[in-house]
Design an enzyme around this catalytic site. Structure first.
Site, PDB file in Angstrom:
ATOM      1  N   SER A 166       3.610   0.786  11.229  1.00 47.46           N
ATOM      2  CA  SER A 166       3.777   2.163  11.713  1.00 47.46           C
ATOM      3  C   SER A 166       4.139   3.140  10.606  1.00 47.46           C
ATOM      4  O   SER A 166       4.242   4.333  10.852  1.00 47.46           O
ATOM      5  CB  SER A 166       4.832   2.204  12.823  1.00 47.46           C
ATOM      6  N   GLY A 167       4.345   2.644   9.384  1.00 46.04           N
ATOM      7  CA  GLY A 167       4.477   3.537   8.246  1.00 46.04           C
ATOM      8  C   GLY A 167       5.899   3.818   7.811  1.00 46.04           C
ATOM      9  O   GLY A 167       6.870   3.467   8.490  1.00 46.04           O
ATOM     10  N   GLU A 168       5.997   4.475   6.660  1.00 49.17           N
ATOM     11  CA  GLU A 168       7.269   4.898   6.084  1.00 49.17           C
ATOM     12  C   GLU A 168       7.128   6.338   5.622  1.00 49.17           C
ATOM     13  O   GLU A 168       6.095   6.722   5.055  1.00 49.17           O
ATOM     14  CB  GLU A 168       7.635   4.008   4.883  1.00 49.17           C
ATOM     15  N   ASP A 214       0.864  -1.185   0.000  1.00 54.43           N
ATOM     16  CA  ASP A 214       0.000   0.000   0.000  1.00 54.43           C
ATOM     17  C   ASP A 214       0.897   1.231   0.000  1.00 54.43           C
ATOM     18  O   ASP A 214       1.251   1.758   1.058  1.00 54.43           O
ATOM     19  CB  ASP A 214      -0.918  -0.031   1.226  1.00 54.43           C
ATOM     20  N   HIS A 215       1.272   1.690  -1.196  1.00 56.17           N
ATOM     21  CA  HIS A 215       2.252   2.760  -1.342  1.00 56.17           C
ATOM     22  C   HIS A 215       1.681   3.952  -2.096  1.00 56.17           C
ATOM     23  O   HIS A 215       0.806   3.795  -2.955  1.00 56.17           O
ATOM     24  CB  HIS A 215       3.489   2.251  -2.086  1.00 56.17           C
ATOM     25  N   GLY A 254      11.344  -4.826  16.054  1.00 52.04           N
ATOM     26  CA  GLY A 254      12.087  -4.822  17.304  1.00 52.04           C
ATOM     27  C   GLY A 254      11.160  -5.120  18.464  1.00 52.04           C
ATOM     28  O   GLY A 254       9.962  -5.389  18.284  1.00 52.04           O
ATOM     29  N   ASN A 290       5.743   7.244   2.056  1.00 54.32           N
ATOM     30  CA  ASN A 290       4.322   7.297   1.715  1.00 54.32           C
ATOM     31  C   ASN A 290       3.511   8.254   2.568  1.00 54.32           C
ATOM     32  O   ASN A 290       2.484   8.765   2.122  1.00 54.32           O
ATOM     33  CB  ASN A 290       3.717   5.895   1.857  1.00 54.32           C
TER      34      ASN A 290
END
Length: 321
Positions: A105-107, A37-38, A174, A110
């Site tokens: 948590s996203g990038e 989903d980008h 993590g 995007n």
């Protein structure tokens, strides 16, 4: 038996092709499918970024058996979690119970587009936690009011709610994200065959819940062509999550990966048509404890030959794992 999935990679194909490819993947015998989903591709050479949720709606109608899943949606920046809940419930109805909601948590790549800035990882996890809590509350039915540090919800309700809500997966990298996933998710998502992530997920409440991994591969009868294509379109992959989540656009990924050599890419991505190389890469996930592995065939215009080869050669070998 390890379940093998097919990835609709929105960064490398347009919407109509993505639907055609997942229909073929269902015919080929893949056990499930996922979709990225980008808003941007990682690199300009990939060349695409259609809206994943529209593709999912079309895929739900065009297929009949193969499960669908976001891998992954960020429900806490360009989407509000209440809207993500509505979209996911609708997809579960359209697919007749075949949808799973993968969240992360996203990038920056995007999420920067709405101009909210890009906070540190701790804030991003706080936002993800609140988002999952909101989505779960809406899946339970009735009106929802929520007052959080980052999100407010005012008298929201899902009017078209499936009898069985979509299972929720959370991507981890993590211990902090494993704690969130273990407490709130039905499954865990990772892009590295790291057994420690599954251990941490189990320690925080995820014991017995499935783990879903993802692996890029580059099938081509000419291994040199496969390596060149993987280097051209996927050399960013080795940057690691901490780097990949921070860069703001394809230009940044091109700069960060400018010293990555084709042979470096070939060490981490199976290239060519030697089945044993692909089996070895998937086995690393199986040995780490993952029950499911979604494959990404590098190259939007190389899906057909890969799917034919997978049906006749690769999937029978992988299903013996």
């Amino acid at each position: 038996m390890v379940k093998i999935g097919y990835t609709m990679m929105t960064e490398q194909a347009g919407p109509r092709q993505l639907v055609r490819d997942v229909v073929r993947a269902e015919q080929a015998g893949f056990d499930f499918s996922v979709i990225s989903d980008h808003y941007f591709p990682w690199l300009d050479s990939q060349g695409h970024a259609p809206y994943a949720w529209a593709v999912l709606g079309a895929a739900a109608e065009a297929t009949s058996r193969i499960p669908l899943m976001t891998y992954v949606t960020c429900p806490s920046f360009r989407y509000h979690p209440a809207v993500v809940a509505q979209k996911a419930a609708t997809l579960q109805l359209l697919s007749e119970g075949r949808f799973r909601l993968g969240l992360g948590s996203g990038e920056n790549l995007n999420e920067h587009i709405t101009g909210q800035g890009w906070p540190g990882a701790d804030v991003r996890l706080e936002r993800l936690t609140e988002a999952v809590e909101i989505i779960r509350a809406l899946f339970e039915g009735g009106y929802v009011n929520y007052r959080g540090k980052h999100f407010d919800v005012e008298s929201a309700k899902l009017w078209d709610l499936p009898a069985v809500p979509p299972p929720i997966g959370v991507a981890v990298s993590g211990d902090r994200s494993c704690e969130v996933a273990g407490r709130l998710a039905d499954l865990v998502i990772a892009v590295d065959p790291n057994a420690e992530l599954l251990t941490a997920f189990g320690r925080h409440g995820g014991a017995g819940k499935p783990g879903v991994g993802q692996l890029p591969v580059c099938h081509d009868p000419d291994r040199r062509q496969a390596v060149a294509r993987a280097h051209d379109q996927f050399r960013w992959f080795g940057g690691g999550w901490k780097v990949n989540s921070e860069l703001p656009g394809p230009t940044g990924f091109a700069g960060a990966s400018r010293f990555v050599r084709p042979e470096d890419v070939a060490e981490s991505i199976p290239c060519g048509d030697h089945v044993a190389d692909f089996v070895k890469a998937v086995r690393a996930y199986a040995d780490a404890g993952f029950e499911e592995v979604a494959l990404i065939q590098v190259g939007g215009d190389h899906q057909g030959p890969f799917l034919d080869w997978a049906e006749n050669t690769l999937l029978p070998a992988l299903h013996r794992l």
